[in-house]
Design an enzyme around this catalytic site. Structure first.
Site, PDB file in Angstrom:
ATOM      1  N   LEU A 207       0.858  -1.189   0.000  1.00 41.90           N
ATOM      2  CA  LEU A 207       0.000   0.000   0.000  1.00 41.90           C
ATOM      3  C   LEU A 207       0.894   1.238   0.000  1.00 41.90           C
ATOM      4  CD1 LEU A 207      -2.809  -1.092   2.504  1.00 41.90           C
ATOM      5  CD2 LEU A 207      -2.626  -1.492   0.041  1.00 41.90           C
ATOM      6  N   ASN A 293      -0.541  -8.768  17.623  1.00 50.07           N
ATOM      7  CA  ASN A 293       0.490  -8.894  18.652  1.00 50.07           C
ATOM      8  C   ASN A 293      -0.170  -9.461  19.895  1.00 50.07           C
ATOM      9  OD1 ASN A 293       2.026  -5.955  17.408  1.00 50.07           O
ATOM     10  ND2 ASN A 293       2.853  -8.005  17.278  1.00 50.07           N
ATOM     11  N   ARG A 295       0.486  -9.674  23.045  1.00 45.26           N
ATOM     12  CA  ARG A 295       1.190  -9.221  24.257  1.00 45.26           C
ATOM     13  C   ARG A 295       0.806  -7.763  24.533  1.00 45.26           C
ATOM     14  NH1 ARG A 295       4.411  -5.667  21.608  1.00 45.26           N
ATOM     15  NH2 ARG A 295       5.085  -6.306  19.540  1.00 45.26           N
TER      16      ARG A 295
END
Ligand code: ADP
Length: 451
Positions: A207, A293, A295
């Site tokens: 992009l 993610n 975490r």
């Protein structure tokens, strides 16, 4: 079924270790801080209830050594382990090893980390759950260039080759035309093999002017999920975030709300537990998933500020087996928050600047928060990440938050080492950044004098 966590081992260092210790204190949990020999005299070690040096400076023999850390946790009678971010935080074997030793891992199960940690399987899981993704080719690309070339044509150029196991902005290569494909594939595979031990790559349309917008979620693993809004992390250099903010300027609420609903459903579908982030690129009004993610993230404080919600304490409560204590309807963001990542580096060349901090004066005042493990006398080691502090400013409006950040940066004094604080200060005067909504390439273009 609560687990009754009384003692928690922190398998990390630096500012996030201090942050986790604070959450422990708030919840009446004893903290055990592990450290390497290089960190033995660091204040973040002394500030925990207990500490244990587990190995030499090299992270491979200390903060990345699963056996040593699990042995340390057993020795200290810990009943939970918080991995922080980086190091072993997204390592499925670590989660499994902690749970196998009878302790709670503050994060998802190994199986969920395995699924979401591999970007190809994460993307497939998200497509199945109805989350919009960037068009590309996810087939496990152990195949050769001849078989991939037609797939690349279908994806279209420019495209980006990404390592399935990539992270931290590494393991990615942009390809502008077909004749570059063969070399770029070979290089990315080799890099990925060396850095992550896994040469698998996939293809994605590149992009040209997206923004990086991510959703913060919290799930209790018992079917309850909340989404704590979005963060805009478009100001990046070499795919590394520099300044983050919440909410994302100028994105219609209904788009965010619809995406949040899809992500909550996806969390339930994958059996997610803990805090997590769905990362998206946003271009021409369309969100496309890039990765999850599993975490706590560096930039979590901007969300905490606008929601008045302690995400790290929430991680501990969820790991303790508590059911979510708030519903989506009860959450209401207030105002605007920004975070500047302060690194020990030359603000012009970006070269690391280790050494001893001879003077350290933190900014204070209404709406100003500093997350750090540093003070006067701290020694910044060349062994670890160069981030030494995060300054977070919260105010009723974006403009006021920026003004507060400028004043905070002006009041921040660090001597003995170089930091990127002057760069942050300069960026906040930039008219495009002041306006908001810049794309992920803006910062590099500005630094190279292309704007
Ligand atoms: P990492 O796990 O290394 O952080 P990500 O997949 O999250 O990798 O991508 C990091 C950054 O790379 C994004 O924030 C964005 O700036 C850039 N990026 C990733 N995929 C694309 C893409 N398809 N097109 C353009 N830029 C991308």
């Amino acid at each position: 079924m609560t687990r009754n966590i009384k003692k928690l081992l922190i398998a990390n260092r630096g500012e996030i270790a201090v942050r986790i210790q604070r959450a422990c204190r708030k919840l009446g949990i004893q903290s055990i801080q592990i450290c390497s020999q290089a960190d033995r005299d660091a204040p973040f070690v002394a500030s925990a209830d207990e500490n244990l040096c587990i190995g030499p400076a090299s992270a491979g023999q200390s903060y990345l050594d699963i056996h040593r850390i699990v042995a340390a946790a057993r020795l200290c009678n810990a009943d939970a382990v918080h991995p922080g971010y980086g190091f072993l935080s997204e390592n499925a074997e670590f989660s499994d090893a902690v749970e196998a030793a009878g302790m709670a891992f503050v994060g998802p199960t190994g199986d969920v980390i395995r699924k979401m940690g591999d970007k190809i399987s994460a993307k497939k899981a998200m497509l199945t759950a109805g989350v919009p993704c960037i068009p590309g080719y996810e087939g496990h690309a152990t195949s050769n260039t001849d078989t991939l070339a037609p797939e690349a044509e279908k994806v279209g150029y420019p495209l980006i080759i990404k390592a399935a196991a990539g992270g931290g902005g590494r393991g990615m290569r942009v390809v502008h035309e077909a004749q570059e494909l063969g070399t770029a594939l070979a290089q990315t595979r080799e890099e990925a093999r060396l850095a992550f031990g896994n040469p698998s790559v996939y293809l994605e349309r590149y992009l040209e002017h997206p923004r990086h917008v991510e959703l913060q979620i919290l799930a209790d693993g018992q079917g309850n999920v909340i989404v704590l809004g979005e963060r805009d992390c478009s100001l990046q250099r070499r795919h590394q975030k520099i300044i983050e903010e919440a909410p994302a300027p100028g994105i219609p609420r209904d788009k965010i709300d619809a995406l949040s609903k899809t992500c909550s459903t996806a969390c339930r579908a994958i059996g997610y537990r803990g805090a997590g982030t769905f990362e998206f690129l946003y271009e021409d009004g369309i969100f496309s998933f890039i990765e999850m993610n599993t975490r706590i993230q560096v930039e979590h404080p901007v969300t905490e500020e606008i929601y008045g919600f302690d995400l790290v304490a929430a991680q501990l409560r969820v790991a303790n087996g508590e059911q979510l204590w708030v519903t989506q309807d009860e959450l209401a963001p207030r105002g605007h928050a920004l975070e500047c990542r302060i690194n020990a580096e030359d603000p012009g060349t970006f070269m690391p600047s280790p050494g001893t901090i001879t003077k350290w004066i933190e900014p204070t005042g209404e709406g100003v928060r500093v997350e750090t493990h540093c003070c006067t006398g701290s020694v910044i080691s060349a062994h670890y990440d160069s981030m030494i502090a995060k300054i977070i400013c919260h105010a009723d409006t974006r403009i006021e938050a920026i003004d507060r950040m400028k004043a905070a940066l002006d009041a921040f004094t660090v001597e003995g080492i170089a930091t990127n604080a002057p760069l942050h200060r300069r960026l906040l005067d930039d008219p495009v950044i002041s306006k908001g909504g810049m794309d992920i390439h803006y910062l590099e273009a500005k630094l190279e004098g292309r704007t």
